[in-house]
Design a protein around this motif. Sequence first.
Motif, mmCIF file in Angstrom:
data_model
loop_
_atom_site.group_PDB
_atom_site.id
_atom_site.type_symbol
_atom_site.label_atom_id
_atom_site.label_comp_id
_atom_site.label_asym_id
_atom_site.label_seq_id
_atom_site.Cartn_x
_atom_site.Cartn_y
_atom_site.Cartn_z
ATOM 1 N N ILE A 11 0.794 -1.211 0.142
ATOM 2 C CA ILE A 11 -0.023 -0.082 -0.040
ATOM 3 C C ILE A 11 0.873 1.283 -0.164
ATOM 4 O O ILE A 11 0.537 2.274 -0.566
ATOM 5 N N ARG A 12 1.855 1.430 0.742
ATOM 6 C CA ARG A 12 2.601 2.408 0.839
ATOM 7 C C ARG A 12 3.735 2.659 -0.462
ATOM 8 O O ARG A 12 4.050 3.783 -0.642
ATOM 9 N N ARG A 13 3.681 1.486 -1.249
ATOM 10 C CA ARG A 13 4.593 1.937 -2.644
ATOM 11 C C ARG A 13 3.470 2.376 -3.678
ATOM 12 O O ARG A 13 4.115 2.877 -4.502
ATOM 13 N N LEU A 14 2.229 2.211 -3.426
ATOM 14 C CA LEU A 14 1.318 2.571 -4.417
ATOM 15 C C LEU A 14 1.360 4.154 -4.754
ATOM 16 O O LEU A 14 1.470 4.337 -6.134
ATOM 17 N N TRP A 174 -6.187 11.976 9.650
ATOM 18 C CA TRP A 174 -4.641 12.326 9.176
ATOM 19 C C TRP A 174 -4.018 13.088 10.217
ATOM 20 O O TRP A 174 -4.440 14.362 10.589
ATOM 21 N N ASN A 175 -3.339 12.510 10.900
ATOM 22 C CA ASN A 175 -3.003 12.966 12.350
ATOM 23 C C ASN A 175 -1.188 13.560 12.414
ATOM 24 O O ASN A 175 -0.518 12.935 12.449
ATOM 25 N N PHE A 176 -1.329 14.816 12.454
ATOM 26 C CA PHE A 176 0.011 15.688 12.780
ATOM 27 C C PHE A 176 0.275 15.802 14.149
ATOM 28 O O PHE A 176 1.270 16.338 14.401
ATOM 29 N N SER A 177 -0.735 15.377 15.142
ATOM 30 C CA SER A 177 -0.310 15.382 16.495
ATOM 31 C C SER A 177 0.313 14.333 16.805
ATOM 32 O O SER A 177 0.537 13.417 16.504
ATOM 33 N N GLU A 191 -3.516 7.851 9.797
ATOM 34 C CA GLU A 191 -2.406 7.920 9.226
ATOM 35 C C GLU A 191 -1.571 9.164 9.852
ATOM 36 O O GLU A 191 -2.122 10.317 9.928
ATOM 37 N N ASN A 192 -0.370 8.567 10.625
ATOM 38 C CA ASN A 192 0.370 9.691 11.242
ATOM 39 C C ASN A 192 1.473 10.248 10.275
ATOM 40 O O ASN A 192 2.064 9.653 9.682
ATOM 41 N N GLY B 196 1.886 14.202 0.215
ATOM 42 C CA GLY B 196 0.686 13.637 -0.824
ATOM 43 C C GLY B 196 0.770 12.089 -0.641
ATOM 44 O O GLY B 196 -0.401 11.388 -0.539
ATOM 45 N N ASP B 197 1.874 11.390 -0.674
ATOM 46 C CA ASP B 197 1.875 9.895 -0.423
ATOM 47 C C ASP B 197 1.203 9.451 0.588
ATOM 48 O O ASP B 197 0.323 8.512 0.746
ATOM 49 N N SER B 198 1.283 10.205 1.831
ATOM 50 C CA SER B 198 0.708 9.859 3.029
ATOM 51 C C SER B 198 -0.780 9.960 2.822
ATOM 52 O O SER B 198 -1.557 9.137 3.440
ATOM 53 N N LEU B 199 -1.287 10.895 2.329
ATOM 54 C CA LEU B 199 -2.590 11.226 2.084
ATOM 55 C C LEU B 199 -3.319 10.276 1.385
ATOM 56 O O LEU B 199 -4.501 9.874 1.332
ATOM 57 N N MET B 200 -2.644 9.923 0.189
ATOM 58 C CA MET B 200 -3.235 8.837 -0.732
ATOM 59 C C MET B 200 -3.140 7.447 -0.082
ATOM 60 O O MET B 200 -4.214 6.677 -0.337
#
Lengths: 209, 209
Positions: A11-14, A174-177, A191-192, B196-200
């Motif tokens: 998934i992370r490579r997509l 989408w967690n920046f904290s 998603e951190n 962008g990758d993180s959000l996708m």
Amino acid sequence: MSNRTISNSVIRRLPRYYRFLGELKASGMTRISSRELSERMGLTASQIRQDLNCFGGFGQQGYGYNIELLQSEIGKILGLDRPKTAILIGIGNLGRAVTMHINFESKGFRLIGLFDSKEALVGQMIRNLPIRSTSTLDEFCRENLPDTAILCIPKKAAAAVTDQLVGLGVKAFWNFSHYDISLKYPGVKVENVHFGDSLMTLSYRITNE
Amino acid sequence: MSNRTISNSVIRRLPRYYRFLGELKASGMTRISSRELSERMGLTASQIRQDLNCFGGFGQQGYGYNIELLQSEIGKILGLDRPKTAILIGIGNLGRAVTMHINFESKGFRLIGLFDSKEALVGQMIRNLPIRSTSTLDEFCRENLPDTAILCIPKKAAAAVTDQLVGLGVKAFWNFSHYDISLKYPGVKVENVHFGDSLMTLSYRITNE
DNA sequence: TAGATTGTTAATCGATTAACAATC
DNA sequence: TAGATTGTTAATCGATTAACAATC
């Protein structure tokens, strides 16, 4: 599409495949083999074929892959063609930069609300969206049912805001904290993005390698 | 310290250990077992003991780990006690947020220079640092020999800037651009942050799970 | 058809988990 | 000492790489 569960590594490579294919398309190329793509991306051809075959046979023996088709298919797999609604909480330096900097539409999202607890900011416009008071968060969510929340707030504020948002039906963050959402809500998608951790990792490599 | 090479998976977990131990310390605790830490962090006790033993025996049988000592040791492993110098290129929304938001000192770095190619920004102060013109980058680097560059510039500008910086001896990059530094410079240390990758990735999970 | 390249199975490699002897 | 918990070895699991038959 396979019914097997897709591993996190795949998934992370997509998104990276999606980006590279977009560039190849823009450069005017129409087809590419797994071997050539592997050389451009710094992967093995085997891995690329394995990754893509998790989702189906997008290639053609003896020919390779059609770049435009493959990118479009990966975009669909990523859900970029189905916009999800998002709200952003915390309009500090970081929240402001995320709001301005990210092309949400091309990443599968639509940003529909900005919130901050500082009343002085309320009403200010960023990218055609008004900053709203967090006191109106309940009402806004009940009316607009956002799928996703983007947390750009300090750790100490994050626990309460997360409780509130989960209660209002938000199912992805989408967690920046630095607050660890998954520990309390294992069912929620998180998603951190941890800048600090990323920077410390770099410090490690400089120091030790 | 072991002479075996440490896996990337382990390195990526170190900052999180460091953070959790810091919180435990702040809460007044002095010791913790791998089992209790594993429950708080959502890992297995086995993994924690394996991870820590890559670097040496920090625990004591029958007792567990001393929180303050262990945090301090992990900090040293991460190199947080040896400040590395960094410059940041590109003072747009993102560069500004990174400059303001990150506590560099506590992550092993000292931010010593800000650069942008827009002459209108030159001279403006952020966090006690003046924005400098990229035309002075060569001179500045030769005088100050920064270890690290933080790239907050668009992809199309990144290739030339990277060539210049590598030529000036910069050996590590915190890369917020979509330019793939490692492909051209495999010896340079790169930590990518791709929003962008993180959000996708989040889009994928919402769409498919 | 012959050459190229996929899709897919098998082999290898690496990371995580389990187990337990060592020891505080 | 007895109980607890580490450090470390062995077993398992998963991901990557290699190989090759299928096929365009």
